[in-house]
Write a protein that holds these residues in place. Structure first.
Motif, PDB file in Angstrom:
ATOM      1  N   PRO A 206      69.374 111.940  48.269  1.00 57.85           N
ATOM      2  CA  PRO A 206      69.852 112.994  49.169  1.00 57.85           C
ATOM      3  C   PRO A 206      71.350 113.109  49.002  1.00 57.85           C
ATOM      4  CG  PRO A 206      69.434 110.992  50.400  1.00 57.85           C
ATOM      5  CD  PRO A 206      68.955 110.731  48.999  1.00 57.85           C
ATOM      6  N   TYR A 207      71.904 114.233  49.417  1.00 56.03           N
ATOM      7  CA  TYR A 207      73.292 114.487  49.060  1.00 56.03           C
ATOM      8  C   TYR A 207      74.281 113.513  49.699  1.00 56.03           C
ATOM      9  CZ  TYR A 207      77.594 116.808  47.935  1.00 56.03           C
ATOM     10  OH  TYR A 207      78.842 117.074  47.463  1.00 56.03           O
ATOM     11  N   GLY A 208      74.046 113.108  50.925  1.00 59.62           N
ATOM     12  CA  GLY A 208      74.968 112.174  51.561  1.00 59.62           C
ATOM     13  C   GLY A 208      75.080 110.873  50.787  1.00 59.62           C
ATOM     14  N   LYS A 209      73.962 110.335  50.365  1.00 62.72           N
ATOM     15  CA  LYS A 209      73.981 109.086  49.598  1.00 62.72           C
ATOM     16  C   LYS A 209      74.517 109.311  48.189  1.00 62.72           C
ATOM     17  CE  LYS A 209      70.431 106.570  52.131  1.00 62.72           C
ATOM     18  NZ  LYS A 209      69.155 105.820  52.062  1.00 62.72           N
ATOM     19  N   TYR A 210      74.305 110.500  47.651  1.00 59.65           N
ATOM     20  CA  TYR A 210      74.840 110.803  46.320  1.00 59.65           C
ATOM     21  C   TYR A 210      76.367 110.775  46.336  1.00 59.65           C
ATOM     22  CZ  TYR A 210      76.036 113.511  42.148  1.00 59.65           C
ATOM     23  OH  TYR A 210      76.583 113.941  40.965  1.00 59.65           O
ATOM     24  N   ARG A 211      76.967 111.304  47.369  1.00 60.52           N
ATOM     25  CA  ARG A 211      78.424 111.281  47.474  1.00 60.52           C
ATOM     26  C   ARG A 211      78.934 109.838  47.574  1.00 60.52           C
ATOM     27  NH1 ARG A 211      81.304 115.779  49.295  1.00 60.52           N
ATOM     28  NH2 ARG A 211      82.451 114.499  50.775  1.00 60.52           N
ATOM     29  N   ALA A 212      78.206 109.042  48.371  1.00 65.91           N
ATOM     30  CA  ALA A 212      78.590 107.633  48.477  1.00 65.91           C
ATOM     31  C   ALA A 212      78.428 106.925  47.135  1.00 65.91           C
ATOM     32  CB  ALA A 212      77.744 106.947  49.545  1.00 65.91           C
ATOM     33  N   PHE A 213      77.360 107.287  46.400  1.00 65.88           N
ATOM     34  CA  PHE A 213      77.133 106.696  45.076  1.00 65.88           C
ATOM     35  C   PHE A 213      78.282 107.027  44.127  1.00 65.88           C
ATOM     36  CE2 PHE A 213      75.536 107.950  40.811  1.00 65.88           C
ATOM     37  CZ  PHE A 213      75.411 106.677  40.276  1.00 65.88           C
ATOM     38  N   LEU A 214      78.779 108.251  44.162  1.00 61.10           N
ATOM     39  CA  LEU A 214      79.896 108.635  43.292  1.00 61.10           C
ATOM     40  C   LEU A 214      81.135 107.805  43.589  1.00 61.10           C
ATOM     41  CD1 LEU A 214      79.677 112.543  43.117  1.00 61.10           C
ATOM     42  CD2 LEU A 214      78.854 110.864  41.454  1.00 61.10           C
ATOM     43  N   LEU A 215      81.390 107.580  44.846  1.00 59.03           N
ATOM     44  CA  LEU A 215      82.546 106.775  45.210  1.00 59.03           C
ATOM     45  C   LEU A 215      82.358 105.322  44.791  1.00 59.03           C
ATOM     46  CD1 LEU A 215      85.266 106.465  46.485  1.00 59.03           C
ATOM     47  CD2 LEU A 215      84.197 106.414  48.735  1.00 59.03           C
ATOM     48  N   LEU A 216      81.166 104.801  45.009  1.00 61.97           N
ATOM     49  CA  LEU A 216      80.873 103.423  44.589  1.00 61.97           C
ATOM     50  C   LEU A 216      80.991 103.279  43.079  1.00 61.97           C
ATOM     51  CD1 LEU A 216      77.840 102.644  46.910  1.00 61.97           C
ATOM     52  CD2 LEU A 216      79.964 101.320  46.817  1.00 61.97           C
ATOM     53  N   GLN A 217      80.473 104.253  42.349  1.00 59.96           N
ATOM     54  CA  GLN A 217      80.503 104.181  40.894  1.00 59.96           C
ATOM     55  C   GLN A 217      81.932 104.296  40.371  1.00 59.96           C
ATOM     56  OE1 GLN A 217      78.585 107.270  38.365  1.00 59.96           O
ATOM     57  NE2 GLN A 217      77.224 105.615  37.743  1.00 59.96           N
ATOM     58  N   ALA A 218      82.769 105.038  41.083  1.00 57.48           N
ATOM     59  CA  ALA A 218      84.177 105.111  40.692  1.00 57.48           C
ATOM     60  C   ALA A 218      84.862 103.760  40.874  1.00 57.48           C
ATOM     61  CB  ALA A 218      84.886 106.185  41.506  1.00 57.48           C
ATOM     62  N   LEU A 219      84.408 102.999  41.871  1.00 55.34           N
ATOM     63  CA  LEU A 219      84.967 101.665  42.114  1.00 55.34           C
ATOM     64  C   LEU A 219      84.337 100.622  41.208  1.00 55.34           C
ATOM     65  CD1 LEU A 219      84.972 101.895  46.013  1.00 55.34           C
ATOM     66  CD2 LEU A 219      86.995 101.927  44.542  1.00 55.34           C
ATOM     67  N   ASP A 220      83.057 100.826  40.869  1.00 57.31           N
ATOM     68  CA  ASP A 220      82.340  99.891  39.998  1.00 57.31           C
ATOM     69  C   ASP A 220      81.333 100.686  39.176  1.00 57.31           C
ATOM     70  OD1 ASP A 220      80.839  97.983  38.739  1.00 57.31           O
ATOM     71  OD2 ASP A 220      80.355  96.836  40.550  1.00 57.31           O
ATOM     72  N   PRO A 221      81.663 101.008  37.927  1.00 59.01           N
ATOM     73  CA  PRO A 221      80.799 101.850  37.080  1.00 59.01           C
ATOM     74  C   PRO A 221      79.410 101.274  36.828  1.00 59.01           C
ATOM     75  CG  PRO A 221      83.014 101.704  36.150  1.00 59.01           C
ATOM     76  CD  PRO A 221      82.950 100.689  37.252  1.00 59.01           C
ATOM     77  N   SER A 222      79.204  99.995  37.095  1.00 55.34           N
ATOM     78  CA  SER A 222      77.891  99.390  36.836  1.00 55.34           C
ATOM     79  C   SER A 222      76.867  99.717  37.919  1.00 55.34           C
ATOM     80  CB  SER A 222      78.027  97.873  36.714  1.00 55.34           C
ATOM     81  OG  SER A 222      78.388  97.287  37.954  1.00 55.34           O
ATOM     82  N   ILE A 223      77.291 100.271  39.042  1.00 50.66           N
ATOM     83  CA  ILE A 223      76.376 100.576  40.159  1.00 50.66           C
ATOM     84  C   ILE A 223      75.474 101.743  39.768  1.00 50.66           C
ATOM     85  CG2 ILE A 223      76.259 101.394  42.546  1.00 50.66           C
ATOM     86  CD1 ILE A 223      78.849  99.883  43.074  1.00 50.66           C
ATOM     87  N   THR A 224      74.202 101.637  40.086  1.00 48.37           N
ATOM     88  CA  THR A 224      73.203 102.643  39.724  1.00 48.37           C
ATOM     89  C   THR A 224      72.652 103.335  40.974  1.00 48.37           C
ATOM     90  OG1 THR A 224      71.353 101.087  39.838  1.00 48.37           O
ATOM     91  CG2 THR A 224      72.534 101.252  37.725  1.00 48.37           C
TER      92      THR A 224
END
Length: 262
Positions: free
Chosen positions: A184-202
């Motif tokens: 869902p979009y809310g979690k997708y935005r959080a995922f983008l931020l997490l991935q920017a901090l740690d590219p290994s996050i899926t």
């Protein structure tokens, strides 16, 4: 004299016989005349009317059920509302078991989107999450920025007074990208931020987490407390905020210093 009378009666008889023969001839001709077949357009007229009726029904169905906007609601239950041109909710998509339970518990299909959002926010499930200090994220997206802007203001009024509630605007392209990741979009935005901090996050690591857990994770990776996450470039928030016109969340109608999904 007798001869003249005889000739006169013979003439009358001959005329009557001629009339009778004429009637018989015309009667036979009328009986033998072929029945006129209906013209081609008359034969196809019922089919044309039926086809027009089907086209009108199908067109009306397409018009009513075609979504033009999406409202993504994320806490731990994650659901998305598809909204048509008439501002009615035409479908509800659940992104986890809690979201499905919430969708099943609320009969909001065909409601006005504002009433539907208010019903969701005021439900026991969502209120219980907020009382546990969970974070409620509501995003509205669509191809018409002016329309989604109006919807955002309406949704903000629906959530006025709710703590830990963030509303923001997105684009149709961002929603599509979120769906491609199965989020869902809310979690997708959080995922983008997490991935920017740690590219290994899926995306798979993000799916099962609540918005509060994602907020705490972002805080841990950025070296800040969850209540003081910065939206400054350099910690991924700049990428996180692209496309919705601002880099801040809107809590109860006011801009806040927190990232929309933190």
């Amino acid at each position: 004299m007798k001869q003249e009378l005889k000739e006169a009666f013979d003439a009358v008889h001959a005329e009557q016989e001629w009339k009778d023969r004429t009637k018989t001839f015309l009667s036979r001709k009328m009986q033998q005349a072929p029945v006129r077949k209906p013209t081609r357009y008359k034969r196809f007229l019922p089919l044309a009317v039926c086809g027009l009726f089907i086209a009108m029904v199908f067109g009306g169905y397409q018009f009513y059920f075609a979504p033009v906007s999406t409202i993504s609601i994320d806490v731990n239950p994650s659901v998305e509302l598809s909204v048509n041109r008439l501002d009615k909710v035409v479908s509800i998509t659940a992104y986890n078991e809690d979201g499905q339970a919430l969708a099943d518990a609320l009969d909001i299909q065909f409601w006005d989107y504002a009433d539907a959002v208010r019903q969701i926010v005021e439900s026991d499930v969502i209120q219980g999450c907020l009382q546990r200090d969970e974070t409620l994220s509501i995003a509205v997206a669509g191809s018409d920025k002016e329309k989604t802007g109006e919807m955002l203001l309406e949704i903000e009024s629906c959530t006025a007074g709710q703590e830990n509630t963030y509303c923001y605007q997105a684009t149709a392209e961002e929603i599509t990208a979120a769906h491609e990741e199965g989020l869902p979009y809310g979690k997708y935005r959080a995922f983008l931020l997490l991935q920017a901090l740690d590219p290994s996050i899926t995306p798979e690591e993000v799916k099962g987490l609540s918005m509060r857990e994602l907020r705490d994770w972002i805080a841990a990776l950025s070296g800040e407390t969850s209540s003081g996450i910065s939206s400054q470039p350099g910690n991924g928030a700049n990428r996180f905020g692209q496309g919705h016109g601002h880099g801040y969340g809107r809590q109860n109608g006011k801009a806040t210093g927190l990232s929309p999904n933190t």
